[in-house]
Design a protein around this motif. Structure first.
Motif, PDB file in Angstrom:
ATOM      1  N   ALA A   1      20.546   1.201 -24.666  1.00 25.57           N
ATOM      2  CA  ALA A   1      21.075   0.112 -25.744  1.00 25.57           C
ATOM      3  C   ALA A   1      22.534   0.093 -25.938  1.00 25.57           C
ATOM      4  O   ALA A   1      23.154  -0.910 -25.878  1.00 25.57           O
ATOM      5  CB  ALA A   1      20.463   0.512 -26.911  1.00 25.57           C
ATOM      6  N   GLY A   2      23.251   1.287 -25.703  1.00 25.26           N
ATOM      7  CA  GLY A   2      24.645   1.210 -25.872  1.00 25.26           C
ATOM      8  C   GLY A   2      25.325   0.483 -24.505  1.00 25.26           C
ATOM      9  O   GLY A   2      26.237  -0.400 -24.818  1.00 25.26           O
TER      10      GLY A   2
ATOM     11  N   TRP B   1      11.549   2.663 -33.472  1.00 33.79           N
ATOM     12  CA  TRP B   1      12.197   3.048 -32.546  1.00 33.79           C
ATOM     13  C   TRP B   1      13.003   2.218 -31.769  1.00 33.79           C
ATOM     14  O   TRP B   1      14.025   2.378 -31.053  1.00 33.79           O
ATOM     15  CB  TRP B   1      11.902   4.312 -31.668  1.00 33.79           C
ATOM     16  CG  TRP B   1      11.685   5.458 -32.534  1.00 33.79           C
ATOM     17  CD1 TRP B   1      10.618   6.145 -33.328  1.00 33.79           C
ATOM     18  CD2 TRP B   1      12.695   6.423 -32.797  1.00 33.79           C
ATOM     19  NE1 TRP B   1      11.197   7.382 -33.865  1.00 33.79           N
ATOM     20  CE2 TRP B   1      12.663   7.400 -33.579  1.00 33.79           C
ATOM     21  CE3 TRP B   1      14.098   6.265 -32.218  1.00 33.79           C
ATOM     22  CZ2 TRP B   1      13.285   8.518 -34.052  1.00 33.79           C
ATOM     23  CZ3 TRP B   1      15.165   7.507 -32.507  1.00 33.79           C
ATOM     24  CH2 TRP B   1      14.574   8.405 -33.467  1.00 33.79           C
ATOM     25  N   TRP B   2      12.596   0.889 -31.977  1.00 39.31           N
ATOM     26  CA  TRP B   2      13.405  -0.293 -31.059  1.00 39.31           C
ATOM     27  C   TRP B   2      14.539  -0.544 -31.845  1.00 39.31           C
ATOM     28  O   TRP B   2      15.586  -0.454 -31.284  1.00 39.31           O
ATOM     29  CB  TRP B   2      12.659  -1.628 -31.197  1.00 39.31           C
ATOM     30  CG  TRP B   2      11.249  -1.647 -30.063  1.00 39.31           C
ATOM     31  CD1 TRP B   2      10.063  -1.130 -30.469  1.00 39.31           C
ATOM     32  CD2 TRP B   2      11.583  -1.558 -28.465  1.00 39.31           C
ATOM     33  NE1 TRP B   2       9.172  -1.225 -29.089  1.00 39.31           N
ATOM     34  CE2 TRP B   2      10.283  -1.441 -28.271  1.00 39.31           C
ATOM     35  CE3 TRP B   2      12.724  -1.919 -27.743  1.00 39.31           C
ATOM     36  CZ2 TRP B   2      10.064  -1.717 -26.672  1.00 39.31           C
ATOM     37  CZ3 TRP B   2      12.331  -1.931 -26.414  1.00 39.31           C
ATOM     38  CH2 TRP B   2      11.050  -1.801 -25.873  1.00 39.31           C
ATOM     39  N   TRP B   3      14.382  -0.570 -32.899  1.00 44.49           N
ATOM     40  CA  TRP B   3      15.760  -0.766 -33.751  1.00 44.49           C
ATOM     41  C   TRP B   3      16.621   0.371 -34.015  1.00 44.49           C
ATOM     42  O   TRP B   3      17.786   0.322 -33.977  1.00 44.49           O
ATOM     43  CB  TRP B   3      15.811  -1.712 -35.013  1.00 44.49           C
ATOM     44  CG  TRP B   3      15.031  -0.807 -36.167  1.00 44.49           C
ATOM     45  CD1 TRP B   3      13.753  -1.116 -36.497  1.00 44.49           C
ATOM     46  CD2 TRP B   3      15.457  -0.047 -37.119  1.00 44.49           C
ATOM     47  NE1 TRP B   3      13.448   0.043 -37.706  1.00 44.49           N
ATOM     48  CE2 TRP B   3      14.584   0.369 -37.995  1.00 44.49           C
ATOM     49  CE3 TRP B   3      16.852   0.299 -37.418  1.00 44.49           C
ATOM     50  CZ2 TRP B   3      14.826   1.189 -39.150  1.00 44.49           C
ATOM     51  CZ3 TRP B   3      17.133   1.228 -38.461  1.00 44.49           C
ATOM     52  CH2 TRP B   3      16.055   1.632 -39.372  1.00 44.49           C
ATOM     53  N   ARG B   4      15.932   1.313 -34.258  1.00 41.76           N
ATOM     54  CA  ARG B   4      16.839   2.757 -34.389  1.00 41.76           C
ATOM     55  C   ARG B   4      17.661   3.062 -32.895  1.00 41.76           C
ATOM     56  O   ARG B   4      18.666   3.589 -33.059  1.00 41.76           O
ATOM     57  CB  ARG B   4      15.768   3.891 -34.470  1.00 41.76           C
ATOM     58  CG  ARG B   4      15.274   3.896 -36.027  1.00 41.76           C
ATOM     59  CD  ARG B   4      14.378   5.172 -36.371  1.00 41.76           C
ATOM     60  NE  ARG B   4      13.620   5.147 -37.735  1.00 41.76           N
ATOM     61  CZ  ARG B   4      12.928   6.097 -38.177  1.00 41.76           C
ATOM     62  NH1 ARG B   4      12.586   6.912 -37.366  1.00 41.76           N
ATOM     63  NH2 ARG B   4      12.685   6.094 -39.568  1.00 41.76           N
ATOM     64  N   SER B   5      16.774   2.852 -31.823  1.00 42.70           N
ATOM     65  CA  SER B   5      17.756   3.111 -30.481  1.00 42.70           C
ATOM     66  C   SER B   5      18.906   2.208 -30.538  1.00 42.70           C
ATOM     67  O   SER B   5      19.914   2.532 -30.086  1.00 42.70           O
ATOM     68  CB  SER B   5      16.754   2.945 -29.489  1.00 42.70           C
ATOM     69  OG  SER B   5      15.509   3.832 -29.458  1.00 42.70           O
ATOM     70  N   LEU B   6      18.546   1.017 -31.128  1.00 38.10           N
ATOM     71  CA  LEU B   6      20.048   0.194 -30.809  1.00 38.10           C
ATOM     72  C   LEU B   6      21.038   0.588 -31.930  1.00 38.10           C
ATOM     73  O   LEU B   6      22.351   0.639 -31.518  1.00 38.10           O
ATOM     74  CB  LEU B   6      19.552  -1.196 -31.320  1.00 38.10           C
ATOM     75  CG  LEU B   6      20.557  -2.324 -31.488  1.00 38.10           C
ATOM     76  CD1 LEU B   6      21.255  -2.595 -30.044  1.00 38.10           C
ATOM     77  CD2 LEU B   6      20.109  -3.729 -31.986  1.00 38.10           C
ATOM     78  N   VAL B   7      20.735   0.995 -33.005  1.00 36.78           N
ATOM     79  CA  VAL B   7      21.633   1.415 -33.929  1.00 36.78           C
ATOM     80  C   VAL B   7      22.534   2.938 -33.337  1.00 36.78           C
ATOM     81  O   VAL B   7      23.525   2.894 -33.416  1.00 36.78           O
ATOM     82  CB  VAL B   7      21.154   1.882 -35.311  1.00 36.78           C
ATOM     83  CG1 VAL B   7      22.048   2.485 -36.132  1.00 36.78           C
ATOM     84  CG2 VAL B   7      20.667   0.474 -35.943  1.00 36.78           C
TER      85      VAL B   7
ATOM     86  N   MET C   1      26.845   5.795 -28.314  1.00 35.61           N
ATOM     87  CA  MET C   1      27.449   5.464 -26.672  1.00 35.61           C
ATOM     88  C   MET C   1      28.205   4.425 -26.711  1.00 35.61           C
ATOM     89  O   MET C   1      29.530   4.548 -26.415  1.00 35.61           O
ATOM     90  CB  MET C   1      26.174   5.274 -25.994  1.00 35.61           C
ATOM     91  CG  MET C   1      25.457   6.697 -25.619  1.00 35.61           C
ATOM     92  SD  MET C   1      24.573   7.434 -26.844  1.00 35.61           S
ATOM     93  CE  MET C   1      23.675   8.926 -26.044  1.00 35.61           C
ATOM     94  N   GLY C   2      27.822   3.108 -27.082  1.00 33.96           N
ATOM     95  CA  GLY C   2      28.401   1.796 -26.861  1.00 33.96           C
ATOM     96  C   GLY C   2      29.971   1.714 -27.413  1.00 33.96           C
ATOM     97  O   GLY C   2      30.814   1.917 -26.557  1.00 33.96           O
TER      98      GLY C   2
END
Length: 308
Positions: free
Chosen positions: A180-181, A61-67, A73-74
């Motif tokens: 993250a976004g 979920w670290w990289w999933r949250s970034l994606v 959002m971002g």
């Protein structure tokens, strides 16, 4: 069916809140700072939800949250602002109204959720209604704006369906995506916009509303609804976004609707109605089975299953 209808109403909070965001942004937030505006919208909301959830990502979920944070959002916030600068609002909104179709296609490919004829009919009715409601036309078309709108539509539709595929929605997972976004946007904001804009009291109040209601609350219920309804139906519910914007203009700004817009409003509402659950035969609960005690089945979950 009762739970499905309840979750339809809960999910509708998100596009209604996003519809009010147009008015607040136009009236109270500083112009010319789309990247900082997106950062101010995403980061505080994400940190607030993280404080409520008190849970950090684990494992994948670290990289999933970034994606998901970039898609939902971002990059999405920045592309939407760019499209609104290069295109008439009506045309940009009309392009985004294709979300029921794009979400249905991604859900078909990623989740094997085959769209029904009713949902596809509702999507066509909704898009036609948005065109009539907002009056999109061929004038002042900038290819860059169309590309930005199309990219925002594709990224968000893919991100929403991916969030549905990867796990159960929660306050925690929404906070990770927002943080993250927001963090991804900071270096771009510094590079392209320089120093942050000065915020007066109305701007602070505006960002507070946008962050708390149109972001933290809206995205939490949106992702929760995605876990309990089909992606195509959620996309149809999202058509309440432009409807809210138009009606708010009538109530607050004194805009007057013409007959064409009334027809468009009726078509949008018809499209959304076609996504509502149909009543089926009542079935009696099996003897000896009682409803679980504790949280009701429609409450927003705070924890996320990460046992993959």
């Amino acid at each position: 069916m009762e739970d499905t209808f309840r979750w339809t109403l809960v999910t509708a909070i998100a596009p209604i809140a996003w519809g009010t965001n147009y008015f607040v942004t136009h009236e109270y937030l500083p112009a010319g700072h789309p990247l900082y505006g997106a950062v101010f919208r995403a980061l505080p909301a994400g940190l607030l939800l993280l404080a409520l959830a008190r849970q950090l990502p684990q494992g994948v979920w670290w990289w999933r949250s970034l994606v998901l944070g970039i898609c939902n959002m971002g990059a999405f916030f920045a592309l939407i602002y760019l499209a609104s600068q290069l295109l008439p609002v009506s045309l940009a909104s009309t392009i985004m109204s294709a979300a029921p179709f794009t979400m249905a296609l991604f859900a078909w490919g990623l989740l094997a959720e085959r769209p029904t004829v009713l949902v596809l009919t509702g999507a066509a009715s909704g898009i036609a209604g948005v065109v009539l409601l907002l009056g999109a036309g061929p004038a002042a078309v900038d290819v860059r704006g169309v590309a930005a709108s199309a990219a925002a539509l594709t990224m968000s539709s893919f991100g929403y369906v991916l969030a549905k595929k990867w796990g159960r929605a929660s306050i925690a997972s929404t906070s990770w995506q927002l943080i993250a976004g927001g963090l991804v946007l900071i270096p771009f904001a510094v590079l392209f916009e320089g120093a942050p804009p000065h915020l007066d009291l109305p701007a602070v109040a505006g960002f507070a509303y946008v962050g708390l209601v149109a972001t933290a609350l809206a995205f939490t219920v949106w992702f929760a609804g995605l876990q309990r309804l089909s992606a195509a139906k959620v996309g149809l519910i999202g058509l309440l976004n432009p409807v809210t914007g138009v009606l708010l203009g009538v109530l607050v700004s004194g805009d007057v609707l013409v007959p064409r817009q009334f027809l468009g409003l009726a078509l949008v509402l018809l499209g959304i109605t076609l996504s509502l659950p149909r009543r089926g035969p009542r079935t009696r609960p099996q003897e000896g089975l009682a409803p679980a005690r504790g949280k009701p089945s429609w409450s927003l979950p705070n924890q996320l299953d990460v046992t993959e």
